[in-house]
Motif scaffolding. Structure first.
Motif, PDB file in Angstrom:
ATOM      1  N   ASN A 157       0.805  -1.227   0.000  1.00  0.00           N
ATOM      2  CA  ASN A 157       0.000   0.000   0.000  1.00  0.00           C
ATOM      3  C   ASN A 157       0.838   1.277   0.000  1.00  0.00           C
ATOM      4  OD1 ASN A 157      -2.495  -1.384  -0.035  1.00  0.00           O
ATOM      5  ND2 ASN A 157      -2.416  -1.673   2.179  1.00  0.00           N
ATOM      6  N   LYS A 184      -4.621  -3.071  -1.790  1.00  0.00           N
ATOM      7  CA  LYS A 184      -6.022  -3.421  -1.601  1.00  0.00           C
ATOM      8  C   LYS A 184      -6.705  -3.405  -2.964  1.00  0.00           C
ATOM      9  CE  LYS A 184      -6.549  -1.434   3.055  1.00  0.00           C
ATOM     10  NZ  LYS A 184      -7.128  -2.604   3.758  1.00  0.00           N
ATOM     11  N   SER A 186     -10.290  -5.123  -4.937  1.00  0.00           N
ATOM     12  CA  SER A 186     -11.496  -5.952  -4.892  1.00  0.00           C
ATOM     13  C   SER A 186     -12.528  -5.349  -5.819  1.00  0.00           C
ATOM     14  CB  SER A 186     -12.050  -6.011  -3.461  1.00  0.00           C
ATOM     15  OG  SER A 186     -12.586  -4.749  -3.076  1.00  0.00           O
ATOM     16  N   ARG A 189     -12.948  -1.901  -4.252  1.00  0.00           N
ATOM     17  CA  ARG A 189     -11.770  -1.022  -4.120  1.00  0.00           C
ATOM     18  C   ARG A 189     -10.866  -1.207  -5.332  1.00  0.00           C
ATOM     19  NH1 ARG A 189     -11.487   0.879   1.194  1.00  0.00           N
ATOM     20  NH2 ARG A 189     -12.436  -0.527   2.734  1.00  0.00           N
ATOM     21  N   SER A 212      -4.754  -7.766  -2.360  1.00  0.00           N
ATOM     22  CA  SER A 212      -5.033  -8.145  -0.975  1.00  0.00           C
ATOM     23  C   SER A 212      -6.365  -7.564  -0.536  1.00  0.00           C
ATOM     24  CB  SER A 212      -3.913  -7.669  -0.039  1.00  0.00           C
ATOM     25  OG  SER A 212      -3.903  -6.260   0.059  1.00  0.00           O
ATOM     26  N   ASP A 213      -6.861  -8.016   0.611  1.00  0.00           N
ATOM     27  CA  ASP A 213      -8.166  -7.587   1.129  1.00  0.00           C
ATOM     28  C   ASP A 213      -9.264  -7.803   0.094  1.00  0.00           C
ATOM     29  OD1 ASP A 213      -7.525  -6.257   3.848  1.00  0.00           O
ATOM     30  OD2 ASP A 213      -6.066  -5.357   2.495  1.00  0.00           O
ATOM     31  N   GLU A 216     -12.662  -8.234   1.732  1.00  0.00           N
ATOM     32  CA  GLU A 216     -13.008  -7.293   2.803  1.00  0.00           C
ATOM     33  C   GLU A 216     -13.267  -8.027   4.120  1.00  0.00           C
ATOM     34  OE1 GLU A 216     -13.384  -3.832   3.137  1.00  0.00           O
ATOM     35  OE2 GLU A 216     -12.328  -3.620   1.243  1.00  0.00           O
TER      36      GLU A 216
END
Length: 331
Positions: A157, A184, A186, A189, A212-213, A216
């Motif tokens: 990040n 992040k 998804s 995002r 990543s994430d 969530e």
């Protein structure tokens, strides 16, 4: 199916397109279940495992409880009969107290806890708001590589401008620069990984993406009240995720898959993705996510079109990312 592999960056290792994280995962599982799950992961072609010591970190103003998930990981792999040479260890290193807390000392502590003597990769924690001496940092990382303690490294990040600065500092020092950005990413995002600044980075220096994430903390898979601590919420969009999760579930049904599979497959379709990082605390979850690879291969473009309206941080999060107070030189 066997999980395929892709290269990290220009000089990084060949890693599985799915990778397993350890953020409050193995310490929530029965040991025997974790052994069976990681044995299944390796047998399925997953070779990249993200491991860190998280105790004492502060996330969104909350101190992360002491955890032994890294210690457990090493024990689990040994109990599963997986030789060290059969998997790649991605170590988390933090820069909040650097250089007072050296990267070498951090890595040695983590390796001791895991029970090995080298890491194939390292991901440096985020540096938003920090003042950092990049030339010293990249030279210290280069020293770890030269000593055989580390293979190569990436960042978590970081702003796109800071990644570029790290690359330039590494070139000037004659050492390997950042090969991967863990960001992040998804269906909700997307601003940084899908933004023009990151695209230019991939074109200019060959850096690749670790998504990543992606769920969530399980919310996009339908768990709207996750028990475990989940990551930061850039842009403050988490309040809209429940509605987005409902819409994602409808879209997933249209493809005859689960919401988790749709979410993972979406991330696999990014052209710069080397690997998609997620946590799994049940073997059934892992098998479900492995099946997302075929979904991405067969219906990736259709899936991206179907979830286009779920982009919640569009025009909310700056695609450049959160800036630091990086020092480019010591003069």
């Amino acid at each position: 199916m066997k999980v395929p592999h892709r290269r990290i960056g220009t000089t990084g290792p060949e890693v599985s397109v799915l990778s397993l994280g350890s953020w409050h995962t193995y310490d929530r599982m029965r040991f025997t279940d974790a052994v069976a799950m990681l044995r299944y992961a390796v047998d399925s072609g997953i070779n990249f495992f993200d491991v860190g010591y998280y105790g004492g970190l502060v996330v969104d103003g909350k101190r992360v409880p002491e955890t032994f998930t890294d210690v457990l990981f090493g024990q689990i792999m040994r109990a599963a009969g997986v030789p060290r040479e059969n998997y790649l260890l991605s170590a988390k290193l933090w820069v909040n107290n650097y250089p007072e807390q050296s990267l070498s000392a951090q890595l040695d502590e983590l390796l001791l806890r895991v029970g090995t003597d080298y890491a194939d990769f390292a991901v440096l924690g985020d540096i938003a708001g920090l003042e950092l001496d990049l030339p010293r940092l990249v030279e210290d990382l280069g020293d770890l590589v030269a000593r055989g303690k580390l293979g190569s490294w990436g960042v978590n990040n970081w702003a796109c401008a800071d990644i570029r600065s790290a690359h330039e500092a590494a070139v000037a020092a004659g050492v390997t620069g950042p090969q991967l950005a863990q960001l992040k990413y998804s269906v909700v995002r997307r601003s940084i990984p899908d933004g023009a600044p990151f695209r230019r980075l991939t074109e200019d220096i060959g850096i690749t993406l670790e998504a990543s994430d992606v769920l969530e903390g399980g919310m996009l898979a339908g768990n709207l009240e996750p028990e475990r601590m989940i990551g930061k919420d850039p842009g403050g969009i988490r309040g809209g995720i429940a509605e987005a999760a409902g819409r994602l579930a409808e879209i997933a049904r249209s493809f005859e898959v689960t919401p988790a599979q749709a979410a993972v497959a979406f991330c696999l379709t990014h052209p710069a993705t080397s690997t998609v990082l997620f946590g799994a605390s049940r073997q059934e979850q892992l098998a479900e996510n492995i099946a997302a690879v075929r979904l991405a291969q067969q219906h990736g473009s259709e899936l991206r079109a179907a979830v286009a309206d779920l982009w919640l941080d569009r025009e909310v999060v700056d695609p450049e990312g959160p800036r630091s107070a990086v020092a480019l030189d010591r003069g």
